[in-house]
Motif scaffolding. Structure first.
Motif, PDB file in Angstrom:
ATOM      1  N   LEU A  78      -2.731   4.858  -2.549  1.00 34.75           N
ATOM      2  CA  LEU A  78      -3.828   5.471  -1.807  1.00 34.75           C
ATOM      3  C   LEU A  78      -3.503   6.949  -1.623  1.00 34.75           C
ATOM      4  CD1 LEU A  78      -4.235   2.711   0.929  1.00 34.75           C
ATOM      5  CD2 LEU A  78      -5.579   2.986  -1.164  1.00 34.75           C
ATOM      6  N   GLN A  79      -4.378   7.807  -2.125  1.00 31.42           N
ATOM      7  CA  GLN A  79      -4.121   9.252  -2.058  1.00 31.42           C
ATOM      8  C   GLN A  79      -4.725   9.837  -0.800  1.00 31.42           C
ATOM      9  OE1 GLN A  79      -6.359  12.316  -2.970  1.00 31.42           O
ATOM     10  NE2 GLN A  79      -4.592  13.259  -1.955  1.00 31.42           N
ATOM     11  N   GLY A  80      -3.899  10.596  -0.065  1.00 27.72           N
ATOM     12  CA  GLY A  80      -4.345  11.254   1.165  1.00 27.72           C
ATOM     13  C   GLY A  80      -3.235  11.215   2.196  1.00 27.72           C
ATOM     14  N   TYR A  81      -3.389  11.969   3.259  1.00 29.02           N
ATOM     15  CA  TYR A  81      -2.450  11.894   4.370  1.00 29.02           C
ATOM     16  C   TYR A  81      -2.631  10.551   5.066  1.00 29.02           C
ATOM     17  CZ  TYR A  81      -1.519  16.857   3.750  1.00 29.02           C
ATOM     18  OH  TYR A  81      -1.154  18.067   3.233  1.00 29.02           O
ATOM     19  N   SER A  82      -1.531   9.981   5.537  1.00 27.06           N
ATOM     20  CA  SER A  82      -1.609   8.651   6.142  1.00 27.06           C
ATOM     21  C   SER A  82      -2.564   8.636   7.330  1.00 27.06           C
ATOM     22  CB  SER A  82      -0.220   8.184   6.574  1.00 27.06           C
ATOM     23  OG  SER A  82       0.309   9.002   7.608  1.00 27.06           O
ATOM     24  N   THR A  83      -2.667   9.755   8.030  1.00 27.52           N
ATOM     25  CA  THR A  83      -3.568   9.816   9.186  1.00 27.52           C
ATOM     26  C   THR A  83      -5.042   9.827   8.782  1.00 27.52           C
ATOM     27  OG1 THR A  83      -3.228  12.221   9.171  1.00 27.52           O
ATOM     28  CG2 THR A  83      -1.900  10.940  10.709  1.00 27.52           C
ATOM     29  N   ASP A  84      -5.310  10.047   7.495  1.00 29.71           N
ATOM     30  CA  ASP A  84      -6.691  10.055   6.999  1.00 29.71           C
ATOM     31  C   ASP A  84      -7.033   8.811   6.187  1.00 29.71           C
ATOM     32  OD1 ASP A  84      -7.082  12.600   8.093  1.00 29.71           O
ATOM     33  OD2 ASP A  84      -6.373  13.595   6.280  1.00 29.71           O
ATOM     34  N   VAL A  85      -6.030   8.014   5.848  1.00 30.32           N
ATOM     35  CA  VAL A  85      -6.216   6.841   4.996  1.00 30.32           C
ATOM     36  C   VAL A  85      -6.497   5.613   5.863  1.00 30.32           C
ATOM     37  CG1 VAL A  85      -5.005   5.230   3.464  1.00 30.32           C
ATOM     38  CG2 VAL A  85      -4.825   7.700   3.088  1.00 30.32           C
ATOM     39  N   THR A  86      -7.380   4.751   5.371  1.00 30.56           N
ATOM     40  CA  THR A  86      -7.661   3.483   6.036  1.00 30.56           C
ATOM     41  C   THR A  86      -7.202   2.338   5.141  1.00 30.56           C
ATOM     42  OG1 THR A  86      -9.583   4.390   7.188  1.00 30.56           O
ATOM     43  CG2 THR A  86      -9.458   1.993   6.999  1.00 30.56           C
ATOM     44  N   LEU A  87      -6.427   1.420   5.691  1.00 25.91           N
ATOM     45  CA  LEU A  87      -5.978   0.247   4.935  1.00 25.91           C
ATOM     46  C   LEU A  87      -7.008  -0.871   5.058  1.00 25.91           C
ATOM     47  CD1 LEU A  87      -2.169   0.021   5.861  1.00 25.91           C
ATOM     48  CD2 LEU A  87      -3.255   1.281   3.991  1.00 25.91           C
ATOM     49  N   PRO A  88      -7.124  -1.697   4.040  1.00 22.83           N
ATOM     50  CA  PRO A  88      -8.070  -2.825   4.121  1.00 22.83           C
ATOM     51  C   PRO A  88      -7.585  -3.951   5.022  1.00 22.83           C
ATOM     52  CG  PRO A  88      -6.918  -2.831   2.012  1.00 22.83           C
ATOM     53  CD  PRO A  88      -6.536  -1.561   2.689  1.00 22.83           C
ATOM     54  N   GLU A  89      -6.327  -3.897   5.439  1.00 24.77           N
ATOM     55  CA  GLU A  89      -5.763  -4.926   6.321  1.00 24.77           C
ATOM     56  C   GLU A  89      -4.608  -4.312   7.104  1.00 24.77           C
ATOM     57  OE1 GLU A  89      -3.284  -7.926   4.451  1.00 24.77           O
ATOM     58  OE2 GLU A  89      -3.191  -6.723   2.609  1.00 24.77           O
ATOM     59  N   TYR A 113       0.859  -1.177   0.000  1.00 21.41           N
ATOM     60  CA  TYR A 113       0.000   0.000   0.000  1.00 21.41           C
ATOM     61  C   TYR A 113       0.901   1.235   0.000  1.00 21.41           C
ATOM     62  CZ  TYR A 113      -3.421  -3.495   1.312  1.00 21.41           C
ATOM     63  OH  TYR A 113      -4.219  -4.633   1.330  1.00 21.41           O
ATOM     64  N   ALA A 114       0.812   2.015  -1.054  1.00 22.54           N
ATOM     65  CA  ALA A 114       1.669   3.189  -1.216  1.00 22.54           C
ATOM     66  C   ALA A 114       0.827   4.431  -0.983  1.00 22.54           C
ATOM     67  CB  ALA A 114       2.294   3.211  -2.606  1.00 22.54           C
ATOM     68  N   ILE A 115       1.095   5.140   0.116  1.00 26.58           N
ATOM     69  CA  ILE A 115       0.289   6.303   0.505  1.00 26.58           C
ATOM     70  C   ILE A 115       0.998   7.578   0.065  1.00 26.58           C
ATOM     71  CG2 ILE A 115      -0.732   7.563   2.433  1.00 26.58           C
ATOM     72  CD1 ILE A 115      -0.873   4.929   3.958  1.00 26.58           C
ATOM     73  N   GLU A 116       0.248   8.474  -0.561  1.00 27.57           N
ATOM     74  CA  GLU A 116       0.805   9.753  -1.018  1.00 27.57           C
ATOM     75  C   GLU A 116      -0.251  10.840  -0.840  1.00 27.57           C
ATOM     76  OE1 GLU A 116       2.636  12.841  -1.966  1.00 27.57           O
ATOM     77  OE2 GLU A 116       3.804  10.976  -1.998  1.00 27.57           O
ATOM     78  N   ALA A 117       0.138  11.941  -0.175  1.00 30.65           N
ATOM     79  CA  ALA A 117      -0.814  13.007   0.137  1.00 30.65           C
ATOM     80  C   ALA A 117      -1.198  13.832  -1.080  1.00 30.65           C
ATOM     81  CB  ALA A 117      -0.242  13.910   1.231  1.00 30.65           C
TER      82      ALA A 117
END
Length: 450
Positions: A203-214, A174-178
């Motif tokens: 997944l686009q967004g701040y990591s504190t706003d993103v939810t992972l499926p696992e 899962y690659a998170i990018e704001a």
């Protein structure tokens, strides 16, 4: 020689820092940092020559006065305090102690996508950083191909570490990018790299706003500033520990595993020019805040070996996501003859001494090398449990080297303060972390003539 008596403060709008009560100055009153100092080659050469001219005179002249580099050099190395700062340093302290403070707040974000792309390119091409991160990822996933899941926080437009994890055998990344533009560039980079479809999910967004499926097995997060904590790493980690990781207390769940901010008192050659003619004349774009230098910049020289100031482990479940932080110990540095000699030789080589007799060049270089300007700060990242994969923004003993990080230098006095062998400099400070605002910092230095 006695030291200046007054307490120097490089804090705009007279910010006070009541250390005895543990209070923190108003963040709104603190200066922002200046941009990294990166003059052109021609500009840099001109400024270095100008430093030589200024240091070569016993009094700094008005900025409109033209000076020649071959003028007689008549200063003793310990006697350099520029006229522009004399009003702040005329008194003599019988106790031979002087104290200095600096305070600032970090910048919140980079200035737009164009700047960010250049910054990401610098990170990608940092030979002391990227290959070691890739190696650490490979070591962690070796023998577990197809089984482990990974989250990469702040993947960037090239998704380098996410792609490295996929290539090393991660089951899912899962690659998170704001930034939405950067996130799209990351998706394109993943396709271009030939990663099997579905292995990496951006997944686009701040990591504190993103939810992972696992929940995942490994977190990769290089969200480290030139002062390690200035990009909000504590807040990011505390949230990831709570929501993203299967075993957040396990050090093996993180890359890097440990991060430090190194510090050392430093001489800065252009400080003489700043004191005499102002920051703009020295090529800086702002009038306040710490100076941010390329880690290769040889106008900065350390006065003692670096020590650890900030030191935290990613698996520490008690990291402060908000509030006031103070280092556990005051750090004591001692000005050594070895360092002054090394710095003198470096300045002889790096300052503009064309046509100047070597004896004169040495005298000026000794003067510059023995001036305390501020406390240099830079990050150090430990990627593995054995501490064999270590990313150093500066080289061994804090030596200058290429890095995408900068050396942060809060100037602690209006002009360089002369030091001699045996002087001690005690460094302490604090930081204020907020869940929604940039971090703010203070530094305190006490110089004692022994």
């Amino acid at each position: 020689m006695m030291l200046p008596a007054r307490l120097y403060t490089i804090k705009q709008r007279h910010v006070s820092i009541p250390r005895s009560t543990g209070e923190f100055p108003s963040v709104a009153a603190l200066p922002r940092p200046s941009h990294t100092y990166r003059p052109s080659t021609a500009k840099s050469a001109h400024l270095r020559r100008r430093v030589v001219e200024i240091v070569s005179r016993s009094d700094s002249p008005p900025s409109h006065v033209s000076m020649g580099r071959r003028e007689v050099l008549s200063l003793a190395p310990a006697g350099l305090i520029l006229a522009g700062a004399r009003s702040a340093s005329a008194a003599v302290n019988p106790s031979k102690v002087a104290e200095f403070d600096a305070a600032w707040v970090t910048e919140a974000t980079s200035a737009g996508t164009e700047f960010a792309i250049e910054s990401y390119e610098s990170m990608r091409d940092d030979a002391s950083r990227t290959p070691k991160f890739v190696e650490a990822i490979q070591q962690r996933l070796k023998g577990k191909e197809g089984r482990l899941s990974v989250v990469d926080i702040g993947t960037g437009p090239f998704a380098i570490l996410a792609i490295a994890a996929a290539n090393a055998g991660a089951r899912k990344v899962y690659a998170i990018e704001a930034d939405p533009v950067v996130a799209q560039l990351a998706r394109e980079a993943i396709v271009k790299a030939g990663v099997p479809n579905g292995t990496i999910e951006v997944l686009q967004g701040y990591s504190t706003d993103v939810t992972l499926p696992e929940k995942v097995d490994l977190l990769v997060a290089e969200v480290i500033g030139s002062v390690a904590t200035e990009e909000g790493v504590y807040r990011t980690l505390r949230d990831a520990q709570d929501r993203f990781l299967l075993t957040p207390s396990n050090a093996a769940s993180y890359i890097p595993q440990r991060v430090q901010t190194m510090v050392a008192p430093a001489a800065y050659a252009f400080h003489y020019m700043i004191a005499a003619e102002g920051r703009k004349a020295a090529g800086l774009l702002s009038d306040d805040g710490p100076i941010r230098l390329n880690c290769q910049d040889t106008t900065l020289a350390l006065l003692d070996e670096p020590q650890i100031y900030e030191d935290f482990r990613y698996n520490d479940l008690t990291l402060p996501s908000a509030g006031l932080w103070n280092p556990k110990n005051t750090l004591t540095f001692t000005v050594s003859s070895k360092k002054l000699a090394e710095n003198t030789q470096m300045y002889i080589s790096s300052l503009g001494f064309d046509g100047v007799p070597r004896s004169d060049a040495k005298l000026v270089s000794q003067s510059v090398a023995s001036g305390f300007s501020g406390v240099a700060m830079w990050p150090r990242l430990i990627l593995d449990a054995d501490e064999k994969l270590v990313v150093e923004a500066r080289g061994p003993r804090g030596l200058a080297q290429k890095s995408h990080w900068q050396t942060v230098l809060p100037l602690m006095a209006p002009a360089p303060v002369p030091v001699v062998v045996g002087d001690t400099i005690d460094v302490s400070g604090s930081a204020l972390f907020d869940q929604s605002k940039p971090a703010a910092y203070t530094l305190h230095a006490k110089l004692t003539r022994n």
